[in-house]
Design a protein around this motif. Sequence first.
Motif, PDB file in Angstrom:
ATOM      1  N   ALA A 166      -2.046 -11.103  -9.809  1.00 18.22           N
ATOM      2  CA  ALA A 166      -3.565 -11.084 -10.491  1.00 18.22           C
ATOM      3  C   ALA A 166      -4.389 -11.533  -9.289  1.00 18.22           C
ATOM      4  CB  ALA A 166      -3.516 -11.896 -11.777  1.00 18.22           C
ATOM      5  N   ARG A 167      -4.274 -12.911  -8.720  1.00 21.86           N
ATOM      6  CA  ARG A 167      -5.149 -13.427  -8.181  1.00 21.86           C
ATOM      7  C   ARG A 167      -5.314 -12.803  -6.582  1.00 21.86           C
ATOM      8  NH1 ARG A 167      -2.635 -19.407  -7.484  1.00 21.86           N
ATOM      9  NH2 ARG A 167      -0.750 -18.140  -8.054  1.00 21.86           N
ATOM     10  N   LEU A 168      -4.361 -12.258  -6.045  1.00 23.36           N
ATOM     11  CA  LEU A 168      -4.468 -11.398  -4.946  1.00 23.36           C
ATOM     12  C   LEU A 168      -5.074 -10.155  -4.983  1.00 23.36           C
ATOM     13  CD1 LEU A 168      -1.471 -11.818  -2.556  1.00 23.36           C
ATOM     14  CD2 LEU A 168      -3.614 -12.754  -2.169  1.00 23.36           C
ATOM     15  N   ALA A 169      -5.063  -9.454  -6.462  1.00 22.27           N
ATOM     16  CA  ALA A 169      -5.648  -8.255  -6.575  1.00 22.27           C
ATOM     17  C   ALA A 169      -6.975  -8.258  -6.750  1.00 22.27           C
ATOM     18  CB  ALA A 169      -4.960  -7.505  -7.900  1.00 22.27           C
ATOM     19  N   ALA A 170      -7.455  -9.291  -7.041  1.00 21.74           N
ATOM     20  CA  ALA A 170      -8.974  -9.732  -7.109  1.00 21.74           C
ATOM     21  C   ALA A 170      -9.627 -10.332  -5.986  1.00 21.74           C
ATOM     22  CB  ALA A 170      -9.319 -10.372  -8.316  1.00 21.74           C
ATOM     23  N   ASP A 171      -8.785 -10.745  -5.006  1.00 23.45           N
ATOM     24  CA  ASP A 171      -9.137 -11.326  -3.824  1.00 23.45           C
ATOM     25  C   ASP A 171      -9.938 -10.177  -2.723  1.00 23.45           C
ATOM     26  OD1 ASP A 171      -9.521 -12.749  -1.408  1.00 23.45           O
ATOM     27  OD2 ASP A 171      -7.786 -14.150  -2.031  1.00 23.45           O
ATOM     28  N   PRO A 172     -11.139 -10.654  -2.274  1.00 18.68           N
ATOM     29  CA  PRO A 172     -11.842  -9.920  -1.319  1.00 18.68           C
ATOM     30  C   PRO A 172     -11.098  -9.545  -0.011  1.00 18.68           C
ATOM     31  CG  PRO A 172     -13.169 -11.500  -1.969  1.00 18.68           C
ATOM     32  CD  PRO A 172     -12.175 -11.707  -2.837  1.00 18.68           C
ATOM     33  N   ASP A 173     -10.125 -10.733   0.368  1.00 19.10           N
ATOM     34  CA  ASP A 173      -9.517 -10.989   1.413  1.00 19.10           C
ATOM     35  C   ASP A 173      -8.091 -10.754   1.630  1.00 19.10           C
ATOM     36  OD1 ASP A 173     -12.019 -11.667   3.106  1.00 19.10           O
ATOM     37  OD2 ASP A 173     -11.632 -13.888   2.043  1.00 19.10           O
ATOM     38  N   ALA A 174      -7.866  -9.697   0.437  1.00 21.18           N
ATOM     39  CA  ALA A 174      -6.282  -9.467   0.297  1.00 21.18           C
ATOM     40  C   ALA A 174      -6.464  -7.862  -0.031  1.00 21.18           C
ATOM     41  CB  ALA A 174      -5.823 -10.205  -0.967  1.00 21.18           C
ATOM     42  N   PHE A 175      -5.119  -7.168   0.559  1.00 22.83           N
ATOM     43  CA  PHE A 175      -5.130  -5.752   0.100  1.00 22.83           C
ATOM     44  C   PHE A 175      -3.563  -5.531  -0.329  1.00 22.83           C
ATOM     45  CE2 PHE A 175      -3.929  -1.575   1.449  1.00 22.83           C
ATOM     46  CZ  PHE A 175      -5.102  -0.862   0.913  1.00 22.83           C
ATOM     47  N   ILE A 176      -3.409  -5.051  -1.633  1.00 21.83           N
ATOM     48  CA  ILE A 176      -2.092  -4.691  -2.205  1.00 21.83           C
ATOM     49  C   ILE A 176      -2.105  -3.315  -2.188  1.00 21.83           C
ATOM     50  CG2 ILE A 176      -0.524  -4.861  -3.990  1.00 21.83           C
ATOM     51  CD1 ILE A 176      -2.029  -7.552  -4.780  1.00 21.83           C
ATOM     52  N   ARG A 177      -0.981  -2.617  -1.494  1.00 18.31           N
ATOM     53  CA  ARG A 177      -0.531  -1.452  -1.578  1.00 18.31           C
ATOM     54  C   ARG A 177       0.956  -1.327  -1.956  1.00 18.31           C
ATOM     55  NH1 ARG A 177      -3.166   3.820  -0.716  1.00 18.31           N
ATOM     56  NH2 ARG A 177      -1.653   5.163  -0.821  1.00 18.31           N
ATOM     57  N   PRO A 178       1.029  -0.788  -3.521  1.00 19.98           N
ATOM     58  CA  PRO A 178       2.471  -0.523  -3.900  1.00 19.98           C
ATOM     59  C   PRO A 178       2.763   0.910  -3.449  1.00 19.98           C
ATOM     60  CG  PRO A 178       0.999  -1.185  -5.779  1.00 19.98           C
ATOM     61  CD  PRO A 178       0.016  -0.831  -4.589  1.00 19.98           C
ATOM     62  N   SER A 179       3.857   0.983  -3.047  1.00 20.12           N
ATOM     63  CA  SER A 179       4.210   2.686  -2.498  1.00 20.12           C
ATOM     64  C   SER A 179       5.678   2.619  -3.088  1.00 20.12           C
ATOM     65  CB  SER A 179       4.122   2.588  -1.139  1.00 20.12           C
ATOM     66  OG  SER A 179       4.610   1.639  -0.376  1.00 20.12           O
ATOM     67  N   PRO A 180       6.325   3.864  -3.445  1.00 25.96           N
ATOM     68  CA  PRO A 180       7.460   4.416  -3.983  1.00 25.96           C
ATOM     69  C   PRO A 180       8.115   4.322  -2.700  1.00 25.96           C
ATOM     70  CG  PRO A 180       6.150   5.932  -4.107  1.00 25.96           C
ATOM     71  CD  PRO A 180       5.152   5.165  -3.766  1.00 25.96           C
ATOM     72  N   SER A 181       9.463   3.806  -3.166  1.00 28.18           N
ATOM     73  CA  SER A 181      10.583   4.136  -1.900  1.00 28.18           C
ATOM     74  C   SER A 181      11.211   5.355  -1.799  1.00 28.18           C
ATOM     75  CB  SER A 181      11.642   2.849  -2.318  1.00 28.18           C
ATOM     76  OG  SER A 181      12.253   3.281  -3.481  1.00 28.18           O
ATOM     77  N   SER A 182      10.992   5.944  -3.034  1.00 29.72           N
ATOM     78  CA  SER A 182      11.673   7.456  -3.084  1.00 29.72           C
ATOM     79  C   SER A 182      13.112   7.739  -2.305  1.00 29.72           C
ATOM     80  CB  SER A 182      10.560   8.334  -2.236  1.00 29.72           C
ATOM     81  OG  SER A 182       9.421   8.126  -2.752  1.00 29.72           O
ATOM     82  N   GLY A 183      13.640   6.472  -2.462  1.00 28.35           N
ATOM     83  CA  GLY A 183      14.888   6.703  -2.105  1.00 28.35           C
ATOM     84  C   GLY A 183      15.276   6.777  -0.516  1.00 28.35           C
ATOM     85  N   THR A 184      13.886   6.424   0.447  1.00 28.80           N
ATOM     86  CA  THR A 184      14.209   6.786   1.529  1.00 28.80           C
ATOM     87  C   THR A 184      14.403   5.301   2.450  1.00 28.80           C
ATOM     88  OG1 THR A 184      11.824   6.293   2.066  1.00 28.80           O
ATOM     89  CG2 THR A 184      12.435   8.717   1.359  1.00 28.80           C
ATOM     90  N   LEU A 185      14.941   5.464   3.544  1.00 30.70           N
ATOM     91  CA  LEU A 185      15.291   4.454   4.432  1.00 30.70           C
ATOM     92  C   LEU A 185      15.683   3.119   3.894  1.00 30.70           C
ATOM     93  CD1 LEU A 185      11.941   5.244   6.839  1.00 30.70           C
ATOM     94  CD2 LEU A 185      14.491   5.973   7.269  1.00 30.70           C
ATOM     95  N   GLY A 186      16.688   3.236   3.052  1.00 31.13           N
ATOM     96  CA  GLY A 186      17.134   2.238   2.451  1.00 31.13           C
ATOM     97  C   GLY A 186      16.324   1.195   1.544  1.00 31.13           C
ATOM     98  N   GLY A 187      15.490   1.864   0.841  1.00 28.86           N
ATOM     99  CA  GLY A 187      14.650   1.140  -0.133  1.00 28.86           C
ATOM    100  C   GLY A 187      13.068   0.930   0.509  1.00 28.86           C
ATOM    101  N   VAL A 188      13.030   0.936   1.641  1.00 26.87           N
ATOM    102  CA  VAL A 188      11.600   0.705   2.256  1.00 26.87           C
ATOM    103  C   VAL A 188      10.994   1.989   2.415  1.00 26.87           C
ATOM    104  CG1 VAL A 188      10.448   0.042   4.417  1.00 26.87           C
ATOM    105  CG2 VAL A 188      12.387  -1.272   3.567  1.00 26.87           C
ATOM    106  N   ALA A 189       9.574   2.181   1.978  1.00 25.69           N
ATOM    107  CA  ALA A 189       8.918   3.410   2.079  1.00 25.69           C
ATOM    108  C   ALA A 189       8.836   4.064   3.199  1.00 25.69           C
ATOM    109  CB  ALA A 189       7.383   3.103   1.353  1.00 25.69           C
ATOM    110  N   ALA A 190       8.803   5.248   3.024  1.00 30.29           N
ATOM    111  CA  ALA A 190       9.015   6.121   4.492  1.00 30.29           C
ATOM    112  C   ALA A 190       7.934   5.758   5.446  1.00 30.29           C
ATOM    113  CB  ALA A 190       9.085   7.715   4.011  1.00 30.29           C
ATOM    114  N   LYS A 191       6.696   5.278   4.836  1.00 32.69           N
ATOM    115  CA  LYS A 191       5.581   5.159   5.788  1.00 32.69           C
ATOM    116  C   LYS A 191       5.089   3.652   5.732  1.00 32.69           C
ATOM    117  CE  LYS A 191       5.514   9.574   6.960  1.00 32.69           C
ATOM    118  NZ  LYS A 191       5.927   9.698   8.207  1.00 32.69           N
ATOM    119  N   THR A 192       6.122   2.574   5.495  1.00 28.02           N
ATOM    120  CA  THR A 192       5.699   1.450   5.466  1.00 28.02           C
ATOM    121  C   THR A 192       5.332   1.097   6.897  1.00 28.02           C
ATOM    122  OG1 THR A 192       7.466   0.857   3.712  1.00 28.02           O
ATOM    123  CG2 THR A 192       6.546  -0.845   5.007  1.00 28.02           C
TER     124      THR A 192
END
Length: 328
Positions: free
Chosen positions: A111-137
């Motif tokens: 919650a704090r980071l989501a509202a922080d102007p100096d933070a950026f959160i990017r959830p991304s689905p793993s889609s079963g690729t590269l062992g659980g790390v999103a394909a474009k991480t």
Amino acid sequence: MTGGLQRTNDITAEAVARGDRAALARAITLMESRRSDHRAAARDLLQKLMSRTGKAVRVGITGVPGVGKSTAIDTLGSMLTERGHKVAVLAVDPSSTRTGGAILGDKTRMARLAADPDAFIRPSPSSGTLGGVAAKTRETMLLCEAAGFDVILVETVGVGQSETAVADLTDFFLVLMLPGAGDELQGIKKGILELADMIAVNKADDADARAKAAAAEYRAALHILTPASANWTPPVLTVSGLTGQGLDELWAKVLDHRNRLEATGELAAKRRAQDAKWMWALVHERLHDRLTHDPAIRKRVPDIERAIAEGTLSPTAGAEEIVGLLGL
């Protein structure tokens, strides 16, 4: 959507470089697209920004579900932004098997980071690729660096091979553990301990004695392993992601690790090796895409699978026929 992505390609190199958050988000969306024209645009965009990448501290964070990764990241990230850092969190969620979308909703748990102007959160689905790390991480990480974020925290799902994959993306690999190490040590893969640059026993606020006992057991376990680097012995700390206890020392260790590896040239060598690994991972991904989308292969595969099921064709022969359809 196509028009929006194309427009993004026209403007984002400069916009991302000046830290435009909306442009960064659109650039990541372009990067995640599987369309061939979008891939070409994303490749050109990233190439223009490469000179602005590579300066951030890259930290991978993993741990079993329930260890408190998101809470710890929220508190650590907030501490770092208060000190003047710009923090990007790449949270790799397990994918929904029905929609392919991410299902954990990390923004709601940071919650704090989501509202922080100096933070950026990017959830991304793993889609079963590269062992659980999103394909474009990795590409997302580079875009965030180009946008001026100097700390990148990559949170993994903490299952399967995600630990190995994120260790191949980051400079420092942090493993969070729960107090009560006796039973947990039984189930820890030796490989995870070998990958760890630090173990932090979380939730020490409400079980301090147990946390200290767990830390002692982890130190003993690490003692019998050969460290991955001759310049670093992985420490074991007790922390509380909820209260922030121990996070100062944790971050000091991350910076100490970076300074030591930079001084010897090991950090640069590690990143070069990671780049080569990632190239081959992308090659495998592209080959898999061709296998699953090529019309001739899709038409022939059901017959091959049927022949294998009936015992008239060996799996080896089936594999050779499919690969042969690619002209390899």
